[in-house]
Scaffold this motif. Sequence first.
Motif, short mmCIF file in Angstrom:
data_model
loop_
_atom_site.label_atom_id
_atom_site.label_comp_id
_atom_site.label_asym_id
_atom_site.label_seq_id
_atom_site.Cartn_x
_atom_site.Cartn_y
_atom_site.Cartn_z
N ILE A 138 0.84 -1.21 0.00
CA ILE A 138 0.00 0.00 0.00
C ILE A 138 0.87 1.26 0.00
CG2 ILE A 138 -1.65 1.34 1.37
CD1 ILE A 138 -2.85 -1.35 2.29
N GLU A 139 1.93 1.26 0.80
CA GLU A 139 2.82 2.44 0.87
C GLU A 139 3.59 2.63 -0.44
OE1 GLU A 139 4.71 5.83 2.44
OE2 GLU A 139 2.86 4.74 2.93
N ALA A 140 4.04 1.53 -1.05
CA ALA A 140 4.76 1.62 -2.33
C ALA A 140 3.85 2.22 -3.40
CB ALA A 140 5.25 0.25 -2.75
N ASP A 141 2.59 1.81 -3.41
CA ASP A 141 1.62 2.34 -4.36
C ASP A 141 1.44 3.85 -4.17
OD1 ASP A 141 -0.77 1.21 -6.27
OD2 ASP A 141 -1.45 2.95 -5.10
N LYS A 142 1.39 4.27 -2.91
CA LYS A 142 1.20 5.69 -2.61
C LYS A 142 2.44 6.51 -3.01
CE LYS A 142 -0.42 8.77 1.05
NZ LYS A 142 0.42 9.89 0.62
N ILE A 143 3.63 5.95 -2.78
CA ILE A 143 4.86 6.66 -3.15
C ILE A 143 4.90 6.90 -4.66
CG2 ILE A 143 7.37 6.45 -3.31
CD1 ILE A 143 7.30 4.96 -0.62
N LEU A 144 4.59 5.85 -5.43
CA LEU A 144 4.61 6.00 -6.88
C LEU A 144 3.54 6.98 -7.34
CD1 LEU A 144 5.76 5.27 -9.59
CD2 LEU A 144 4.27 3.25 -9.64
N ASP A 145 2.38 6.96 -6.72
CA ASP A 145 1.32 7.91 -7.08
C ASP A 145 1.78 9.34 -6.82
OD1 ASP A 145 -1.16 8.77 -7.99
OD2 ASP A 145 -2.05 8.66 -5.99
N LEU A 176 2.89 -2.53 -13.56
CA LEU A 176 2.31 -1.62 -12.57
C LEU A 176 0.82 -1.91 -12.37
CD1 LEU A 176 3.87 1.92 -13.11
CD2 LEU A 176 4.08 0.41 -11.14
N TRP A 177 0.15 -2.27 -13.46
CA TRP A 177 -1.27 -2.59 -13.33
C TRP A 177 -1.46 -3.78 -12.40
CZ3 TRP A 177 -5.40 0.01 -13.81
CH2 TRP A 177 -5.53 1.01 -14.77
N SER A 178 -0.61 -4.79 -12.53
CA SER A 178 -0.71 -5.97 -11.66
C SER A 178 -0.46 -5.59 -10.21
CB SER A 178 0.31 -7.03 -12.10
OG SER A 178 0.04 -7.47 -13.41
N ALA A 179 0.55 -4.75 -9.98
CA ALA A 179 0.88 -4.33 -8.61
C ALA A 179 -0.25 -3.49 -8.03
CB ALA A 179 2.18 -3.53 -8.61
N HIS A 180 -0.83 -2.60 -8.84
CA HIS A 180 -1.91 -1.74 -8.35
C HIS A 180 -3.18 -2.54 -8.04
CE1 HIS A 180 -4.15 1.89 -7.65
NE2 HIS A 180 -4.99 1.64 -8.65
N LYS A 181 -3.45 -3.56 -8.85
CA LYS A 181 -4.61 -4.41 -8.58
C LYS A 181 -4.44 -5.16 -7.26
CE LYS A 181 -5.96 -5.13 -13.41
NZ LYS A 181 -6.02 -6.10 -14.55
N LEU A 182 -3.20 -5.62 -6.98
CA LEU A 182 -2.95 -6.28 -5.70
C LEU A 182 -3.15 -5.30 -4.56
CD1 LEU A 182 -1.99 -8.72 -4.05
CD2 LEU A 182 0.37 -7.89 -4.38
N ARG A 200 6.23 -9.41 -2.70
CA ARG A 200 7.59 -9.10 -3.13
C ARG A 200 7.63 -8.70 -4.60
NH1 ARG A 200 12.32 -7.33 -1.09
NH2 ARG A 200 13.89 -7.59 -2.70
N GLU A 201 6.88 -9.41 -5.43
CA GLU A 201 6.86 -9.09 -6.86
C GLU A 201 6.27 -7.70 -7.10
OE1 GLU A 201 5.12 -10.94 -11.08
OE2 GLU A 201 4.55 -11.81 -9.15
N ALA A 202 5.22 -7.36 -6.35
CA ALA A 202 4.61 -6.04 -6.50
C ALA A 202 5.61 -4.94 -6.11
CB ALA A 202 3.36 -5.94 -5.64
N ILE A 203 6.32 -5.15 -5.01
CA ILE A 203 7.31 -4.16 -4.56
C ILE A 203 8.40 -3.97 -5.62
CG2 ILE A 203 9.09 -3.66 -2.84
CD1 ILE A 203 6.20 -3.28 -1.87
N GLU A 204 8.85 -5.06 -6.22
CA GLU A 204 9.88 -4.97 -7.25
C GLU A 204 9.37 -4.19 -8.46
OE1 GLU A 204 10.96 -8.99 -8.02
OE2 GLU A 204 12.23 -9.17 -6.24
#
Length: 217
Positions: A138-145, A176-182, A200-204
């Motif tokens: 969740i935090e990684a998604d927010k940082i990229l946003d 990124l779409w896969s990570a954001h869906k997760l 781990r895959e989403a973070i990468e």
Amino acid sequence: MADNLSNQAINDLAQQSISKLYGHTLDRFSLLDANGNSRLADIGATVASRAKDFDYKGALSTVRDIGIGLSVLLAAILVVALLKIDRYWNERLAILRKTVTASPEAKKPGEDIFDARWQEVREHIKSTNAAEWRFAVIEADKILDDLLKKAKYPGDTFGERLMLMQPGDLATLDNLWSAHKLRNTIAHNPDYQVSYAEAREAIENYEKAIRELGELG
């Protein structure tokens, strides 16, 4: 008579020695008086008198003054040297500051906050606790946003910004779409059991996109 002869012999020997040293005799250094008597006692008394009358205080005062003068001179030289060294380093620092400021890769104050936030994500993903993996995603998604908003990508939400991107905008767009869906699944379904592998895959994938945007040291 014998004493006079002995004194005369000593005087002659002294005169010969002086003659060898200086090339001539010196009457004032004669060890005998006009009557042939020894002058050693008189010479000793004269030396003692002159030693007694010598101005030792004046000599010491002169030596002290010379010492003070030399100390002041050395102190002045040291001060001048330190000032020159200080000026040299100030000039070097000024040049260095100009170089860093002019560098297109130099970060502005506060930009390294993304590095600190991402370091926190890395710490959470290293945990053995699934709750921390959820937080990391969740935090990684927010940082990229936040980075996309900073880069002026259009859209009101992260999902909209991804939809409005062109395929050439980010090479990692599909991942990124896969990570954001997760992220959405984790955020909207508290009962979802995220595995370490998918977290781990989403973070990468997030990290690759962030680096593609020129962030992270």
